[in-house]
Design an enzyme around this catalytic site. Structure first.
Site, PDB file in Angstrom:
ATOM      1  N   CYS A   1     -46.147  98.683 -79.855  1.00  0.00           N
ATOM      2  CA  CYS A   1     -45.780 100.052 -79.516  1.00  0.00           C
ATOM      3  C   CYS A   1     -47.025 100.865 -79.179  1.00  0.00           C
ATOM      4  O   CYS A   1     -48.104 100.623 -79.723  1.00  0.00           O
ATOM      5  CB  CYS A   1     -45.070 100.713 -80.690  1.00  0.00           C
ATOM      6  SG  CYS A   1     -43.623  99.823 -81.219  1.00  0.00           S
TER       7      CYS A   1
ATOM      8  N   ASN B   1     -37.966  93.880 -68.797  1.00  0.00           N
ATOM      9  CA  ASN B   1     -37.240  95.005 -69.381  1.00  0.00           C
ATOM     10  C   ASN B   1     -38.211  96.089 -69.813  1.00  0.00           C
ATOM     11  O   ASN B   1     -39.360  95.810 -70.188  1.00  0.00           O
ATOM     12  CB  ASN B   1     -36.370  94.552 -70.564  1.00  0.00           C
ATOM     13  CG  ASN B   1     -37.097  94.662 -71.888  1.00  0.00           C
ATOM     14  OD1 ASN B   1     -37.101  95.724 -72.507  1.00  0.00           O
ATOM     15  ND2 ASN B   1     -37.718  93.565 -72.315  1.00  0.00           N
TER      16      ASN B   1
ATOM     17  N   VAL C   1     -36.728  98.860 -71.823  1.00  0.00           N
ATOM     18  CA  VAL C   1     -35.705  99.651 -72.504  1.00  0.00           C
ATOM     19  C   VAL C   1     -36.326 100.826 -73.262  1.00  0.00           C
ATOM     20  O   VAL C   1     -35.793 101.934 -73.272  1.00  0.00           O
ATOM     21  CB  VAL C   1     -34.878  98.762 -73.457  1.00  0.00           C
ATOM     22  CG1 VAL C   1     -33.929  99.611 -74.294  1.00  0.00           C
ATOM     23  CG2 VAL C   1     -34.098  97.728 -72.652  1.00  0.00           C
ATOM     24  N   GLY C   2     -37.454 100.576 -73.900  1.00  0.00           N
ATOM     25  CA  GLY C   2     -38.142 101.679 -74.564  1.00  0.00           C
ATOM     26  C   GLY C   2     -37.667 101.992 -75.966  1.00  0.00           C
ATOM     27  O   GLY C   2     -37.715 103.145 -76.410  1.00  0.00           O
TER      28      GLY C   2
END
Length: 301
Positions: free
Chosen positions: A130, A69, A71-72
């Protein structure tokens, strides 16, 4: 009946089974499938100081024994969470934990400060995977200095239980764990997703919009289990294990490797009631083996 309650910092969990951020929404989406009050803790989707749109589609790709994934961190921001989501979950009888993300230590700290004001939220989980916008996009969690810097900033702003989610995409995860412990982390959770990719050979392009994504599911479990074991031996704070857990037997392996609690992620997409099944399965296993307290199997290796 065996005792299955555990404690993470000052956070009391009625059982060691939690949900992994990004796989369970805000909890209420699963209320038709599983009694939320029977889950030890619900870690809600990633929350940032400002709203984020996330990455372009496609964001998910299936792989053998897992999924990718990118998704961000799509979310409407911490103020939206406080105004609109918190009132819908605050009276549910379980622990809700907010996964906090950011692009600078100040962003993390301010987001955490606003959540600290919410009476019924007793813990946050820092996602330090992040990208650090001030350091060329490198994730905070891949260096001891970067990870410690975020935790130090958040610890000054946040007074409740602080869990730090560790990235497996590092040379030595034990060094990162010790660095965040030294700056005041109450617990570490691991592992976050492994970096991977998938290619469509007919269209000659990546299956994900940004090329790479986070790999999760049963395929990552042996890596996660090894890292949990190593970190549990290296730190004094509680370890939360996650990565490929889809049964009570999987969860018990993580407990024996040193985890005080576990998180279930990808398996929620396959069986939305898996958390309760794993919780019940752990209790049944303990009873069957005449073990009165779950702590008797934690970190036994």
């Amino acid at each position: 009946m065996s005792k299955i309650n555990v404690k993470i910092g000052n956070l009391e969990l009625k059982n060691p089974v939690m949900t992994a951020s990004g796989t369970f929404g805000y909890g209420v989406e699963f209320a038709d499938f599983v009694p939320l009050e029977e889950i030890g803790g619900i870690i809600v989707k990633g929350t940032t100081l400002h709203p984020r749109q996330g990455n372009d589609y496609p964001r998910m790709a299936e792989t053998p024994q897992g999924m990718l994934n990118c998704v961000g961190l799509q979310n409407k921001g911490v103020d939206y969470f406080c105004r609109n989501i918190y009132p819908t979950i605050k009276d549910i009888d379980t622990q809700f934990i907010v996964n906090v993300s950011g692009s600078s230590p100040d962003d993390y700290a301010e987001c955490a400060r606003r959540i600290d004001a919410l009476e019924r939220i007793n813990a946050i989980e820092l996602n330090i995977s992040c990208p650090n916008v001030k350091d060329g996009g490198m994730a905070f969690g891949v260096t001891c200095q970067g990870a410690a810097g975020v935790v130090k900033a958040v610890r000054k702003a946040y007074g409740k239980t602080l869990i730090v989610k560790l990235s497996p995409n590092v040379t030595s995860i034990t060094d990162i764990a010790k660095a965040v412990e030294a700056e005041g982390a109450d617990s570490v959770s691991l592992i976050n997703t492994l970096m991977g990719t998938s290619i469509d050979i007919e269209r000659r392009r990546f299956n994900l919009s940004i090329g790479t994504g986070g790999l999760s599911g049963p395929c990552v479990k042996p890596v996660a289990l090894r890292m949990v074991y190593q970190v549990a031996k290296a730190v004094k704070i509680p370890v939360i294990g996650l990565g490929g857990i889809s049964s009570a037997e999987d969860a018990i392996e993580f407990l024996m490797a040193g985890a005080t609690a576990v998180e279930i992620g990808t398996a929620n997409f396959i069986d939305p009631a898996i958390t309760k099944k794993v919780k019940d399965g752990i209790a049944e296993w303990l009873d069957r083996h005449n073990i009165e307290d779950i702590h008797d199997i934690i970190n036994v290796l």
